[in-house]
Design a protein around this motif. Structure first.
Motif, mmCIF file in Angstrom:
data_model
loop_
_atom_site.group_PDB
_atom_site.id
_atom_site.type_symbol
_atom_site.label_atom_id
_atom_site.label_comp_id
_atom_site.label_asym_id
_atom_site.label_seq_id
_atom_site.Cartn_x
_atom_site.Cartn_y
_atom_site.Cartn_z
ATOM 1 N N GLY A 1 -21.895 34.990 -3.939
ATOM 2 C CA GLY A 1 -22.584 33.786 -3.509
ATOM 3 C C GLY A 1 -23.870 34.029 -2.759
ATOM 4 N N THR A 2 -24.259 35.283 -2.607
ATOM 5 C CA THR A 2 -25.499 35.610 -1.905
ATOM 6 C C THR A 2 -26.696 34.999 -2.629
ATOM 7 N N SER A 3 -27.620 34.416 -1.862
ATOM 8 C CA SER A 3 -28.823 33.855 -2.463
ATOM 9 C C SER A 3 -29.808 34.967 -2.787
ATOM 10 N N HIS A 4 -30.765 34.635 -3.640
ATOM 11 C CA HIS A 4 -31.801 35.612 -3.957
ATOM 12 C C HIS A 4 -32.525 36.069 -2.690
ATOM 13 N N ALA A 5 -32.770 35.135 -1.772
ATOM 14 C CA ALA A 5 -33.507 35.476 -0.556
ATOM 15 C C ALA A 5 -32.791 36.548 0.255
ATOM 16 N N ASP A 6 -31.456 36.498 0.248
ATOM 17 C CA ASP A 6 -30.694 37.457 1.054
ATOM 18 C C ASP A 6 -30.684 38.860 0.454
ATOM 19 N N LEU A 7 -31.125 38.996 -0.793
ATOM 20 C CA LEU A 7 -31.115 40.304 -1.452
ATOM 21 C C LEU A 7 -32.291 41.175 -1.022
ATOM 22 N N VAL A 8 -33.271 40.567 -0.380
ATOM 23 C CA VAL A 8 -34.453 41.299 0.097
ATOM 24 C C VAL A 8 -34.525 41.156 1.603
ATOM 25 N N GLN A 9 -34.485 42.281 2.296
ATOM 26 C CA GLN A 9 -34.593 42.292 3.737
ATOM 27 C C GLN A 9 -35.738 43.226 4.136
ATOM 28 N N PRO A 10 -36.181 43.184 5.370
ATOM 29 C CA PRO A 10 -37.396 43.917 5.748
ATOM 30 C C PRO A 10 -37.358 45.408 5.449
ATOM 31 N N ASP A 11 -36.173 46.000 5.428
ATOM 32 C CA ASP A 11 -36.104 47.454 5.285
ATOM 33 C C ASP A 11 -35.401 47.912 4.020
ATOM 34 N N GLY A 12 -34.939 46.994 3.182
ATOM 35 C CA GLY A 12 -34.239 47.415 1.988
ATOM 36 C C GLY A 12 -33.975 46.262 1.039
ATOM 37 N N VAL A 13 -33.672 46.599 -0.208
ATOM 38 C CA VAL A 13 -33.345 45.588 -1.207
ATOM 39 C C VAL A 13 -32.025 45.961 -1.861
ATOM 40 N N ASP A 14 -31.334 44.945 -2.353
ATOM 41 C CA ASP A 14 -30.039 45.169 -2.978
ATOM 42 C C ASP A 14 -30.221 45.834 -4.341
ATOM 43 N N PRO A 15 -29.385 46.815 -4.682
ATOM 44 C CA PRO A 15 -29.502 47.475 -5.989
ATOM 45 C C PRO A 15 -29.366 46.527 -7.177
ATOM 46 N N SER A 16 -28.748 45.366 -6.953
ATOM 47 C CA SER A 16 -28.600 44.408 -8.056
ATOM 48 C C SER A 16 -29.939 43.912 -8.568
ATOM 49 N N ALA B 1 -44.756 43.437 -2.061
ATOM 50 C CA ALA B 1 -44.304 42.933 -3.363
ATOM 51 C C ALA B 1 -42.963 42.227 -3.231
ATOM 52 N N TYR B 2 -42.047 42.794 -2.441
ATOM 53 C CA TYR B 2 -40.735 42.158 -2.301
ATOM 54 C C TYR B 2 -40.792 40.899 -1.441
ATOM 55 N N ASP B 3 -41.753 40.813 -0.524
ATOM 56 C CA ASP B 3 -41.953 39.559 0.204
ATOM 57 C C ASP B 3 -42.317 38.437 -0.770
ATOM 58 N N MET B 4 -43.229 38.739 -1.705
ATOM 59 C CA MET B 4 -43.629 37.745 -2.694
ATOM 60 C C MET B 4 -42.477 37.431 -3.642
ATOM 61 N N TRP B 5 -41.754 38.464 -4.059
ATOM 62 C CA TRP B 5 -40.569 38.261 -4.917
ATOM 63 C C TRP B 5 -39.608 37.299 -4.237
ATOM 64 N N PHE C 1 -30.247 46.090 6.728
ATOM 65 C CA PHE C 1 -29.780 45.665 5.411
ATOM 66 C C PHE C 1 -28.275 45.390 5.434
ATOM 67 N N HIS C 2 -27.876 44.339 4.733
ATOM 68 C CA HIS C 2 -26.461 44.024 4.568
ATOM 69 C C HIS C 2 -26.150 43.951 3.086
ATOM 70 N N PRO C 3 -25.071 44.566 2.623
ATOM 71 C CA PRO C 3 -24.765 44.568 1.196
ATOM 72 C C PRO C 3 -24.524 43.168 0.656
ATOM 73 N N ARG C 4 -24.707 43.046 -0.642
ATOM 74 C CA ARG C 4 -24.545 41.764 -1.304
ATOM 75 C C ARG C 4 -23.079 41.338 -1.289
ATOM 76 N N VAL C 5 -22.859 40.062 -1.078
ATOM 77 C CA VAL C 5 -21.518 39.493 -1.160
ATOM 78 C C VAL C 5 -21.556 38.354 -2.150
ATOM 79 N N SER D 1 -36.948 32.251 -4.261
ATOM 80 C CA SER D 1 -36.262 31.276 -3.418
ATOM 81 C C SER D 1 -36.659 29.849 -3.765
ATOM 82 N N ASN D 2 -37.722 29.660 -4.521
ATOM 83 C CA ASN D 2 -38.167 28.321 -4.887
ATOM 84 C C ASN D 2 -37.132 27.638 -5.784
#
Length: 430
Positions: free
Chosen positions: A13-28, A418-422, A7-11, A427-428
């Motif tokens: 301009g981060t896209s929605h896709a970058d907020l969900v990673q295989p092992d964690g999601v951004d608190p935002s 669920a987060y994969d579908m999110w 997981f990498h914290p949000r910066v 991202s659409n």
């Protein structure tokens, strides 16, 4: 050695896709109002949303109101027997045309200027029509209709007329929906009543909970202390290797807690009926043969699993749990109790008592869950660069021949699905 967190914290301009990673999601994802608004548009207004069970709409004119995202709708069976889902909004000045939650009607009339609509949504009449001569045609102004689909008695609707076919969207969840309905013990399932409450937290916190077996013995410790030894043993799935979670695709997942109650058609006769049901068994035995009594009693607790249908409904053991996002930090929950349609009243009474004990308004489950959800929401504002972890069980997750990803019931396979579908939906058109 296990793989490190990716997981990498949000910066900015981060896209929605970058907020969900295989092992964690951004608190935002729990507290950003802009993300919430995007979720309404890209998820709740684009995919299939559960709105009713067919038992709630038995006769022509039977209706219930529901809300998809923020948009109010009416679910109604018309005179031809067709189930329609209509926008609950008069085509004149926009007032809702129905405020009752459930009932039977011959049509819907706006209380503001008395424009009247049929059960199919067509504009039937309006007062003082001379003021509209050559201006409008009634046939041009029906209540707007949503796309409607039904599977296993579950009614879904979508604002998106181009949405994929419902059965395709449900995919691997259909098998589990069919199994869930077997808890009727030969009778169809019906809704028996509901209650609703709100919690101060994001809708996805509840979505995660339905297939989160890891929390059960911690959050629901007092419930486990309140039940008899047999029920406690039945629900002690933490170390049962047969208790698993499966990712079913399209955001759906299932958590098996009581493997012997997954398919009620399968009964090897080894399971002892619980002593607490002795009076119920005696009463049922006056009218039913032993094998039917056994089937009814085995199903009193409902199916042995929780099925999560993305994004808004869970078919959970013996009830439906329906979520409605109100704001980024507020969610409404409805718990709908289930019974046997046409089945023995003594068994339905017992099912209701079981429901009240855990999920009812004065039960053990709902208050304990709601407090945990609100604490997650409060904590999401601290450590904004620290991920919400969904990595439990990644080290032992397997892929089944049918494509299901599977791990233990205490693992977070369902959340990752669920987060994969999110991620896909958000991202659409980003």
């Amino acid at each position: 050695m296990n793989a490190p967190l990716r997981f990498h914290p949000r910066v900015p301009g981060t896209s929605h896709a970058d907020l969900v990673q295989p092992d964690g999601v951004d608190p935002s994802l729990y507290n950003d109002p802009a993300i919430f608004e995007a979720e309404l548009d890209k998820i709740f207004y684009k995919t299939w949303i559960w709105v009713a069970h067919e038992s709630e709409l038995r006769e022509p004119g039977d209706f219930k109101t529901a809300t998809i995202g923020r948009q109010p709708v009416i679910v109604v069976r018309d005179r031809s027997g067709k189930i329609n889902v209509l926008e609950n909004r008069c085509r004149h000045r926009g007032a809702t045309v129905c405020e009752k939650h459930k009932g039977n009607a011959t049509g819907f009339t706006c209380p503001y200027h008395s424009w009247s609509y049929g059960l199919d949504g067509k504009l039937r009449a309006l007062p003082y029509p001379d003021g509209y001569t050559d201006l409008i045609e009634k046939s041009d102004l029906p209540l707007k209709s949503l796309r409607v689909g039904s599977y296993a008695g579950m009614v879904f609707a979508s604002f998106n007329q181009e949405v994929q076919p419902l059965e395709e969207f449900l995919g691997g969840a259909r098998h589990w929906m069919d199994l869930f309905m077997k808890q009727g013990a030969g009778y169809p399932i019906k809704t028996m009543g509901e209650h609703k409450f709100k919690f101060d937290g994001n809708w996805k916190i509840q979505l995660e909970n339905t297939t989160d077996g890891y929390h059960f013995p911690v959050v629901h410790k007092t419930f486990m202390q309140s039940v008899d030894e047999e029920t406690s043993e039945m629900l002690s799935f933490m170390t049962d290797e047969a208790s698993v979670t499966r990712a079913l695709g399209n955001g759906h997942s299932v958590m098996v807690m009581v493997p012997e109650h997954v398919d009620f058609d399968q009964d090897d006769g080894s399971e002892q009926l619980q002593a607490r049901f002795a009076d119920t068994i005696a009463e049922l035995s006056r009218d039913f043969p032993p094998e039917q009594v056994r089937r009814i009693v085995r199903s009193l607790h409902g199916a042995g699993f929780n099925l999560n249908l993305f994004p808004n409904v869970a078919m959970s053991m013996s009830f439906f749990r329906v979520l409605r996002p109100i704001s980024v930090t507020e969610t409404e929950i409805r718990h709908v109790a289930l019974g046997m349609d046409g089945g023995p009243e003594v068994a339905n009474r017992e099912r209701m008592r079981i429901h009240e004990h855990f999920q009812g308004p004065f039960g053990f489950g709902s208050p304990d869950d709601a407090e945990a959800w609100e604490r997650v929401q409060a904590g999401s504002y601290a450590g904004r660069d620290v991920p919400i972890l969904v990595n439990r069980g990644l080290n032992r997750e397997t892929v089944e021949p049918n494509g299901d990803r599977m791990s233990h019931s205490t693992d977070e396979t369902g959340m990752r699905e669920a987060y994969d579908m999110w991620k896909r939906m958000m991202s659409n058109d980003e």
